[in-house]
Design an enzyme around this catalytic site. Sequence first.
Site, PDB file in Angstrom:
ATOM      1  CG  LEU A   1      41.908  42.435  49.135  1.00 47.24           C
ATOM      2  CD1 LEU A   1      40.777  41.480  50.077  1.00 47.24           C
ATOM      3  CD2 LEU A   1      42.707  41.377  48.242  1.00 47.24           C
ATOM      4  CG  ASP A   2      41.162  45.688  42.695  1.00 48.76           C
ATOM      5  OD1 ASP A   2      41.926  46.490  43.047  1.00 48.76           O
ATOM      6  OD2 ASP A   2      41.159  44.789  41.740  1.00 48.76           O
ATOM      7  CE  LYS A   3      32.935  50.940  45.563  1.00 51.50           C
ATOM      8  NZ  LYS A   3      32.393  52.211  44.719  1.00 51.50           N
TER       9      LYS A   3
ATOM     10  CB  THR B   1      38.377  41.786  45.590  1.00 54.25           C
ATOM     11  OG1 THR B   1      38.667  42.254  43.936  1.00 54.25           O
ATOM     12  CG2 THR B   1      39.179  40.430  46.091  1.00 54.25           C
TER      13      THR B   1
END
Length: 377
Positions: free
Chosen positions: A152-154, A156
């Site tokens: 997951l993105d930082k 998110t």
Amino acid sequence: MAAPRWRASGLWIWGNGQGLESLFSLVSKPFCSAAAASTSVNAQRLAERLRAQKREQDTNKKPVSTNPVQRRVQEIVRFTRQLQRVHPNVLAKALTRGILHQDNNLVVINKPYGLPVHGGPGVQLCISDVLPILAKMLHGHKAEPLHLCHRLDKETTGVMVLAWDKDMAHQVQELFRTRQVVKKYWAITVRVPMPSAGVVDIPIVEKEAQGQQQHHKMTLSPSYRMDNGKMVKVRHSRNAQVAVTRYQVLSSTLSSALVELQPITGIKHQLRVHLSFGLDCPILGDHKYSDWNRLAPQKLSVGTLKKLGLEQSKARYIPLHLHAQQLILPALGSRKEDLNLVCKLPRFFVCSLRRLGLEMPNQDQNENNEAEHLGAQ
């Protein structure tokens, strides 16, 4: 004859404020009394300088805002910075409190905001760093490290799946790769998508954006464009990747919406690009994709800022409102049924919903909407 002075420029004893010459003065005090006197003066000056710096820091300390929203923004900024300085053991302990599911094969955690999954330039702490510690906290000191199954993105938050061994991790990764995992995200958007439900099927490619700062972004690479009212086929980019996102508005006002997103493919920043450039409804707090040519804080309308209780100058601190709300993993290994994983919204997300006048849908409404959507296929 003056006593000789020993100097070793740049070498200091552990944080006690004295140079290497003070160590020699302690050992040979009768022979270096002049050096000892000099060290005493230097230590006094250092102590005065440290006290002056402390007074300056106290003077420049920002006052705590009386606005509850601005206080919450300050807390999020402080929390994000603290995540990068916290001890790995403390972070692992915090992750154990947010475990959504645990069995002999998998551990599912609630990923907090602002915490990167992998290391990189400027990253002091990430989830992959604490997996060995987390495994030991859950299964004892002889436990092997947990393994990442996806990313997951930082910025998110939400559901994140870990596996106890490499074989199981590879099996879960294969489920993601072959699009057998149902993924649902919730996002707050600036403006309301039209129509209220549909599918965005536009390829995505990474390009260099020309602006004051040269930078790379993901962007749309459509197969057709309008030219004087006519549909014209565009030359296909070799680097473009197929990207498909299903979306549905769950709640809306005149200026914002709560949207459920289901990525069919898994391209980098796919949801953010499809919402911002495909539907012209960027995610609240998406400072990267709200404007193609600029890397700048998101510009918000006066009405939205008023609802959030913020000024435009503080918009840079608004976090990305994108949450991995649900994952449905198909039967795997000894498990004969699908695994439905649901993660509650972070507090800042709920606070923004309330401020913007967006309603939280109940479970029955979600199931009805899903059934209608499936029936329309």
